[in-house]
Motif scaffolding. Structure first.
Motif, PDB file in Angstrom:
ATOM      1  N   ALA A 211      33.719 -65.674  18.076  1.00  0.00           N
ATOM      2  CA  ALA A 211      34.623 -66.690  17.543  1.00  0.00           C
ATOM      3  C   ALA A 211      36.013 -66.462  18.134  1.00  0.00           C
ATOM      4  N   THR A 212      36.770 -67.540  18.265  1.00  0.00           N
ATOM      5  CA  THR A 212      38.110 -67.478  18.843  1.00  0.00           C
ATOM      6  C   THR A 212      39.138 -67.689  17.739  1.00  0.00           C
TER       7      THR A 212
ATOM      8  N   THR B  79      39.569 -69.192  12.585  1.00  0.00           N
ATOM      9  CA  THR B  79      39.063 -69.295  13.951  1.00  0.00           C
ATOM     10  C   THR B  79      38.852 -70.760  14.299  1.00  0.00           C
TER      11      THR B  79
ATOM     12  N   THR C  34      35.188 -64.505   8.475  1.00  0.00           N
ATOM     13  CA  THR C  34      35.248 -63.891   9.799  1.00  0.00           C
ATOM     14  C   THR C  34      35.085 -62.382   9.706  1.00  0.00           C
TER      15      THR C  34
ATOM     16  N   VAL D  41      28.999 -68.142  14.454  1.00  0.00           N
ATOM     17  CA  VAL D  41      29.660 -68.363  15.739  1.00  0.00           C
ATOM     18  C   VAL D  41      30.032 -66.987  16.293  1.00  0.00           C
ATOM     19  N   ASP D  42      29.396 -66.608  17.396  1.00  0.00           N
ATOM     20  CA  ASP D  42      29.591 -65.289  17.988  1.00  0.00           C
ATOM     21  C   ASP D  42      29.625 -65.405  19.506  1.00  0.00           C
TER      22      ASP D  42
ATOM     23  N   ALA E 107      32.234 -65.394  13.247  1.00  0.00           N
ATOM     24  CA  ALA E 107      32.519 -66.270  12.108  1.00  0.00           C
ATOM     25  C   ALA E 107      31.203 -66.757  11.503  1.00  0.00           C
TER      26      ALA E 107
ATOM     27  N   ALA F 169      36.140 -71.973  14.979  1.00  0.00           N
ATOM     28  CA  ALA F 169      34.803 -72.356  14.516  1.00  0.00           C
ATOM     29  C   ALA F 169      34.881 -73.433  13.447  1.00  0.00           C
TER      30      ALA F 169
END
Length: 153
Positions: A44-45, A98, A121, A41-42, A60, A100
């Motif tokens: 990621a939050t 994250t 992460t 996941v790029d 992530a 994710a």
């Protein structure tokens, strides 16, 4: 760039295509894991206020670990995981939750046949272009290193 990407070759590099399972051994007798990178996941939050500082972003990576050896696996997967960018820079995994999905536990103990899954992460510069992810047993110090090319399909 070449030195960082070639280092795993010198240490017992086990290449894998994106999403493939790589079987890795550790330094202790009976230490063996099947490791699969299943998702990236790029960007990621972060789930909380501990987001990236300045011009950084989070990436992530979701891993599945299966103990295929005869010994109990005890390790901390995040610091044993590294992200390489196209410029050869190497970033160590961190325990930062994250959105994710669930993080892989900070400390993992797996009996033979047991599995664990979760995200590791990375905090990288905003302009970095991820090229590969690496994983090794023994806190990342084992000679047997798995590497997955990015991006995943």
């Amino acid at each position: 760039m070449a030195l960082a990407l070639l280092a795993p070759t010198l240490l017992g590099f086990a290449p894998g295509g994106s999403g493939e399972t790589i079987s890795l051994t550790g330094s202790e007798p009976g230490a063996r894991l099947d490791v699969t990178l299943t998702q990236v996941v790029d960007p990621a939050t972060p789930t909380g206020p501990a987001g990236p500082d300045g011009p950084d972003r989070l990436v992530a990576t979701r891993f599945r670990l299966e103990n295929t050896g005869t010994a109990v696996y005890r390790d901390s997967p995040a610091p044993a995981t590294h992200l390489l960018d196209v410029d050869g820079r190497r970033f160590t995994g961190i325990d930062l939750p994250t959105t994710a999905g669930p993080s892989i536990p900070a400390a993992v103990t797996l009996d033979p046949g047991a599995t664990a899954e979760g995200f590791v992460t990375f905090r990288i510069p905003a302009d970095a272009e991820p090229a590969a992810v690496q994983f090794a047993l023994d806190a990342g110090l084992a000679d047997d290193v798995g590497q997955w090319s990015l991006p995943l399909p």
